[in-house]
Design a protein around this motif. Structure first.
Motif, PDB file in Angstrom:
ATOM      1  N   ASP A 223      89.277  25.406 -17.532  1.00 51.13           N
ATOM      2  CA  ASP A 223      89.322  24.340 -18.333  1.00 51.13           C
ATOM      3  C   ASP A 223      88.155  24.391 -19.364  1.00 51.13           C
ATOM      4  O   ASP A 223      88.047  24.220 -20.603  1.00 51.13           O
ATOM      5  CB  ASP A 223      88.946  22.799 -17.692  1.00 51.13           C
ATOM      6  N   ASN A 224      86.861  24.615 -18.829  1.00 46.87           N
ATOM      7  CA  ASN A 224      85.917  25.039 -19.748  1.00 46.87           C
ATOM      8  C   ASN A 224      85.653  26.073 -20.546  1.00 46.87           C
ATOM      9  O   ASN A 224      85.586  26.160 -21.897  1.00 46.87           O
ATOM     10  CB  ASN A 224      84.140  25.291 -18.801  1.00 46.87           C
ATOM     11  N   ALA A 225      86.671  27.179 -20.188  1.00 48.11           N
ATOM     12  CA  ALA A 225      86.883  28.276 -20.786  1.00 48.11           C
ATOM     13  C   ALA A 225      87.856  27.991 -22.094  1.00 48.11           C
ATOM     14  O   ALA A 225      87.558  28.311 -23.259  1.00 48.11           O
ATOM     15  CB  ALA A 225      87.604  29.361 -20.156  1.00 48.11           C
ATOM     16  N   ALA A 226      88.752  26.988 -21.975  1.00 47.68           N
ATOM     17  CA  ALA A 226      89.557  26.635 -22.886  1.00 47.68           C
ATOM     18  C   ALA A 226      88.805  25.765 -23.999  1.00 47.68           C
ATOM     19  O   ALA A 226      89.200  25.929 -25.280  1.00 47.68           O
ATOM     20  CB  ALA A 226      90.638  25.553 -22.421  1.00 47.68           C
ATOM     21  N   ALA A 227      87.872  25.033 -23.695  1.00 44.41           N
ATOM     22  CA  ALA A 227      87.066  24.562 -24.571  1.00 44.41           C
ATOM     23  C   ALA A 227      86.222  25.312 -25.631  1.00 44.41           C
ATOM     24  O   ALA A 227      85.743  24.943 -26.699  1.00 44.41           O
ATOM     25  CB  ALA A 227      86.002  23.288 -23.805  1.00 44.41           C
ATOM     26  N   MET A 228      86.101  26.498 -25.118  1.00 44.36           N
ATOM     27  CA  MET A 228      85.047  27.509 -25.812  1.00 44.36           C
ATOM     28  C   MET A 228      86.070  28.309 -26.721  1.00 44.36           C
ATOM     29  O   MET A 228      85.519  29.291 -27.489  1.00 44.36           O
ATOM     30  CB  MET A 228      84.246  28.618 -24.863  1.00 44.36           C
ATOM     31  N   LEU A 229      87.388  28.314 -26.740  1.00 45.11           N
ATOM     32  CA  LEU A 229      88.158  29.310 -27.235  1.00 45.11           C
ATOM     33  C   LEU A 229      88.996  28.911 -28.588  1.00 45.11           C
ATOM     34  O   LEU A 229      89.274  27.681 -28.591  1.00 45.11           O
ATOM     35  CB  LEU A 229      89.328  29.608 -26.427  1.00 45.11           C
ATOM     36  N   LYS A 230      88.968  29.917 -29.315  1.00 45.49           N
ATOM     37  CA  LYS A 230      89.097  29.372 -30.931  1.00 45.49           C
ATOM     38  C   LYS A 230      90.835  29.421 -30.769  1.00 45.49           C
ATOM     39  O   LYS A 230      91.316  29.884 -30.069  1.00 45.49           O
ATOM     40  CB  LYS A 230      88.772  30.273 -31.869  1.00 45.49           C
ATOM     41  N   ALA A 231      91.500  28.784 -31.898  1.00 48.32           N
ATOM     42  CA  ALA A 231      92.855  28.857 -32.208  1.00 48.32           C
ATOM     43  C   ALA A 231      93.537  30.121 -32.028  1.00 48.32           C
ATOM     44  O   ALA A 231      92.585  30.959 -32.940  1.00 48.32           O
ATOM     45  CB  ALA A 231      93.315  27.782 -33.416  1.00 48.32           C
ATOM     46  N   GLY A 232      94.544  30.456 -31.356  1.00 46.84           N
ATOM     47  CA  GLY A 232      94.942  31.778 -31.473  1.00 46.84           C
ATOM     48  C   GLY A 232      94.165  32.889 -30.625  1.00 46.84           C
ATOM     49  O   GLY A 232      94.703  33.921 -30.344  1.00 46.84           O
ATOM     50  N   GLY A 233      93.189  32.210 -29.715  1.00 51.29           N
ATOM     51  CA  GLY A 233      92.704  33.165 -28.963  1.00 51.29           C
ATOM     52  C   GLY A 233      93.179  33.423 -27.693  1.00 51.29           C
ATOM     53  O   GLY A 233      94.222  32.850 -27.317  1.00 51.29           O
ATOM     54  N   THR A 234      92.534  34.254 -26.979  1.00 52.17           N
ATOM     55  CA  THR A 234      93.094  34.842 -25.397  1.00 52.17           C
ATOM     56  C   THR A 234      92.115  34.698 -24.657  1.00 52.17           C
ATOM     57  O   THR A 234      90.942  34.926 -24.598  1.00 52.17           O
ATOM     58  CB  THR A 234      93.608  36.135 -25.709  1.00 52.17           C
ATOM     59  N   ILE A 235      92.791  34.045 -23.347  1.00 52.56           N
ATOM     60  CA  ILE A 235      91.967  34.096 -22.074  1.00 52.56           C
ATOM     61  C   ILE A 235      92.639  34.982 -21.072  1.00 52.56           C
ATOM     62  O   ILE A 235      93.731  34.882 -21.033  1.00 52.56           O
ATOM     63  CB  ILE A 235      91.912  32.533 -21.662  1.00 52.56           C
TER      64      ILE A 235
END
Length: 484
Positions: A223-235
């Motif tokens: 959840d925290n990783a998602a908050a740091m990711l830009k649109a179109g980005g990848t986890i």
């Protein structure tokens, strides 16, 4: 191997007819592999030719590649490449084979802002750096302080110039980096079922309760990783466990909570199917257009704070005097005129013009008497604990500048003016790594000038020495000696 009864029952139900094959894999030898560091290897020659030469000197055949990772090869346990000088010089990284799959799946492009959220000991960070090259930004984070130091040492050994190593939890990072990264690696802390053969103590620590605790923590981290990711980005999410609760169930939870993400790929590496200990990987892509040209960051926010770089702790502001609160040290500052003169003298005498300009034209910051060149993509790290803020250039001492081991390992042999190049089989090579002075040969005496020199082995940088007459005084770090 005596496996936990509850683990056996769970895996029998999950694997069905494959259970016996899975169980049999515990009686096989462990698979070991090394992955070549393309920041150092393959720049001047063809990569295959250069690797072949190194592998020949290691006595390792190139007949078995790790198929899911670039420039990675299996080796037999008796070869012990971790005891070779090439390892200390950062030419390769020893890594569990299936663990190489995660960074290979993320495969960031040069110029990206990349976060390795749970990075120690550094296998995935060092692999990610080979995709970035010297462009972009790599933030490598580890919550455990001691492990973050090991992570920082591996970043140094591999000669990575554009990495920042932090020692924080995911909540703290999220507050500093909202909507910032193009790509995030989450190798989540897990119950470690894939480590049973490698670490027998992992068997004793395993329980169904611990699996549940790990799954809850993994959801929080994602959840925290998602908050740091830009649109179109990848986890890319990965674990070294076989537990469905920590793998597929975590991904299912994440997709329900974050409908703007989709799974592009999800794969399991099983020890009875692939040559490795086992791994789970899932590639999660956020919908939207990924913009890679937004590399500007407010320069006024570059007053980086650090705890471990200076080796001191100085509480300030609202945190002063409070127990169990994070505190920071004095702010890092710019370089003084006198120190700049000392630095320029070193750069002009020791490094090529291009490399000297790369250092002096970058963002230089002082942490106490230590000088760092920050990555070109600058970030606000105020209030964070930082182990390494870019490339450590060296230290100012009384009326002189002393270069760091980090700088030596980040240099190519053609980026230094003064070089002593030793052969791997030369008796002086082993002596250098053990702290002995190097006696120059007649041909070397003619080439080497008095002062700092980059000591190389087979053309790869190994560390600093200082020439005086026919002797090169050894400046290989004392803490790294006697490892070979």
């Amino acid at each position: 191997m005596n496996l936990p009864i509850e683990f056996e029952k769970k895996m029998k139900d999950f694997l069905g007819d494959e259970w016996e094959d899975f169980l049999y894999s515990y009686d096989n030898n462990r698979f070991q592999a090394l992955r070549f560091n393309t920041l150092k290897v393959g720049k001047d020659k063809g990569i295959e030719q250069e690797i072949a030469g190194i592998m020949d000197k290691l006595g390792i055949p190139m007949d078995k590649k790790v198929t899911w990772a670039d420039n990675a090869y299996y080796y037999d346990e008796d070869k012990r490449p971790g005891k070779h000088p090439y390892h200390e010089m950062g030419l390769y990284y020893i890594q569990e084979p299936s663990a190489m799959s995660a960074a290979a799946l993320l495969s960031p492009k040069p110029g990206m802002r990349v976060l390795d959220l749970c990075a120690a000991p550094g296998g995935k960070s060092t692999q990610l750096s080979t995709y970035l090259g010297d462009r972009g930004l790599l933030v490598s984070n580890e919550i455990n302080t001691q492990r973050s130091r090991i992570l920082s040492q591996n970043i140094e050994r591999m000669g990575i110039k554009n990495a920042i190593v932090t020692n924080e939890d995911s909540f703290t990072l999220t507050a500093h980096f909202p909507n910032f990264f193009h790509a995030i690696q989450v190798d989540a802390p897990c119950s470690g079922e894939g480590m049973f053969r490698k670490l027998p103590e992992a068997v004793n620590e395993w329980s169904l309760e611990n699996v549940a605790i790990c799954a809850a923590r993994q959801k929080e981290i994602l959840d925290n990783a998602a908050a740091m990711l830009k649109a179109g980005g990848t986890i890319v999410y990965s674990t070294c466990t076989f537990s469905k609760e920590e793998n597929e169930d975590v991904i299912e939870y994440f997709l329900n909570e974050h409908p703007d993400f989709a799974v592009e790929k999800m794969e399991r590496f099983w020890p009875h199917k692939q040559d490795g200990e086992g791994h789970f990987v899932a590639k999660l892509v956020r919908r939207g257009e990924l913009l890679l040209d937004e590399d500007a960051y407010p320069q006024e926010k570059s007053d980086v704070l650090s705890e471990d770089i200076t080796g001191k702790r100085k509480p300030s502001g609202k945190c002063a005097g409070r127990k169990n609160k994070r505190s920071t040290v004095k702010e890092a500052g710019g370089i003084s005129k006198d120190n700049m003169e000392l630095l320029n003298e070193f750069l002009d005498m020791t490094l090529t013009d291009d490399m000297a300009d790369w250092i002096r034209n970058g963002k230089l910051m002082m942490f106490g008497e230590q000088l760092y060149r920050l990555p070109d993509i600058q970030v606000d790290l105020k209030g964070l604990k930082v182990q390494r803020a870019g490339l450590h250039i060296g230290e100012f001492k009384k009326n002189r500048f002393e270069p760091s081991h980090s700088l030596a390992l980040a240099l190519k042999s053609n980026e230094a003016k003064n070089i002593v190049d030793l052969d791997i089989d030369d008796s002086r090579t082993a002596g250098f790594f053990n702290g002995q002075s190097v006696t120059l040969g007649e041909d070397q005496i003619q080439k080497c000038k008095k002062g700092w020199t980059l000591v190389c082995v087979d053309g790869y940088s190994a560390g600093w020495g200082k020439v005086s007459g026919i002797q090169v005084k050894n400046h290989y770090p004392k803490g790294l000696r006697n490892k070979i």
